[in-house]
Design an enzyme around this catalytic site. Structure first.
Site, PDB file in Angstrom:
ATOM      1  N   CYS A 184       0.763  -1.230  -0.111  1.00 65.03           N
ATOM      2  CA  CYS A 184       0.017   0.027  -0.011  1.00 65.03           C
ATOM      3  C   CYS A 184       0.954   1.489   0.060  1.00 65.03           C
ATOM      4  O   CYS A 184       1.571   1.328   0.867  1.00 65.03           O
ATOM      5  CB  CYS A 184      -0.845  -0.172   1.431  1.00 65.03           C
ATOM      6  SG  CYS A 184      -1.773   1.601   1.591  1.00 65.03           S
ATOM      7  N   GLY A 185       0.610   2.102  -0.975  1.00 64.59           N
ATOM      8  CA  GLY A 185       1.303   3.370  -1.344  1.00 64.59           C
ATOM      9  C   GLY A 185       1.270   4.364  -0.022  1.00 64.59           C
ATOM     10  O   GLY A 185       1.947   4.935   0.556  1.00 64.59           O
ATOM     11  N   HIS A 186      -0.029   4.342   0.523  1.00 60.83           N
ATOM     12  CA  HIS A 186      -0.438   5.430   1.537  1.00 60.83           C
ATOM     13  C   HIS A 186       0.282   4.829   2.863  1.00 60.83           C
ATOM     14  O   HIS A 186       0.737   5.762   3.878  1.00 60.83           O
ATOM     15  CB  HIS A 186      -1.810   5.328   1.839  1.00 60.83           C
ATOM     16  CG  HIS A 186      -2.732   6.128   0.781  1.00 60.83           C
ATOM     17  ND1 HIS A 186      -2.683   7.373   0.610  1.00 60.83           N
ATOM     18  CD2 HIS A 186      -3.338   5.512  -0.257  1.00 60.83           C
ATOM     19  CE1 HIS A 186      -3.318   7.732  -0.539  1.00 60.83           C
ATOM     20  NE2 HIS A 186      -3.822   6.885  -1.046  1.00 60.83           N
TER      21      HIS A 186
END
Length: 151
Positions: free
Chosen positions: A59-61
């Site tokens: 997940c980038g976030h």
């Protein structure tokens, strides 16, 4: 025949569950890493409140939050009333589903003295160090900065 799918599934499950399962938490810097086996024994000991990040490694976030979460954990390290932890929700589905984790990262507050049936408070504030620290200190009655007064 032992070479069918059910036998294979049974064998794999037996292999995965063999050996001791540790209820000990591990540290990643100042963030405590919990899993399906260590979560209850640590979070519901009754001594501290916990802010827990449920994340996915891809997940980038989550990746963007990680250095800020790590810094907040370091700043709160001397606060004996709160701990910051993280759970890889993709590897620990039992805990993630128990608390309704559907997106990543999801941050939840578990007050001291609760049990596994608690409905944790969702963290919906800014995902910045100061906001994370303030959220935790506001809920543990320790003024921000007071833990840094060394004699």
């Amino acid at each position: 025949s032992d070479r069918d799918v059910n036998a294979l599934v049974k064998f794999v499950k037996k292999q995965l569950n063999s050996g001791p399962v540790s209820k000990e938490a591990i540290l990643d810097g100042d963030v405590i890493v919990l899993n399906d086996h260590s979560f209850d024994a640590n979070v519901f000991s009754g001594k501290e409140s916990w802010l827990i990040e449920f994340y996915a490694p891809w997940c980038g976030h989550c990746k963007a939050l990680q250095p800020k979460y790590d810094t907040a954990a370091t700043e709160l390290k001397s606060n004996l009333k709160v701990k910051l932890a993280k759970v890889d929700a993709t590897e620990n589905g039992t805990i993630a589903s128990r608390y309704g984790v559907q997106g990543y990262p999801t941050l939840k507050w578990f007050p001291a003295g609760t049990d596994k049936d608690v409905t944790p408070t969702a963290y919906d504030s800014e995902r910045e160090v100061a906001a994370l620290v303030k959220f935790c200190t506001d809920r543990t009655d320790i003024p921000a900065g007071s833990e840094k007064e060394d004699l």
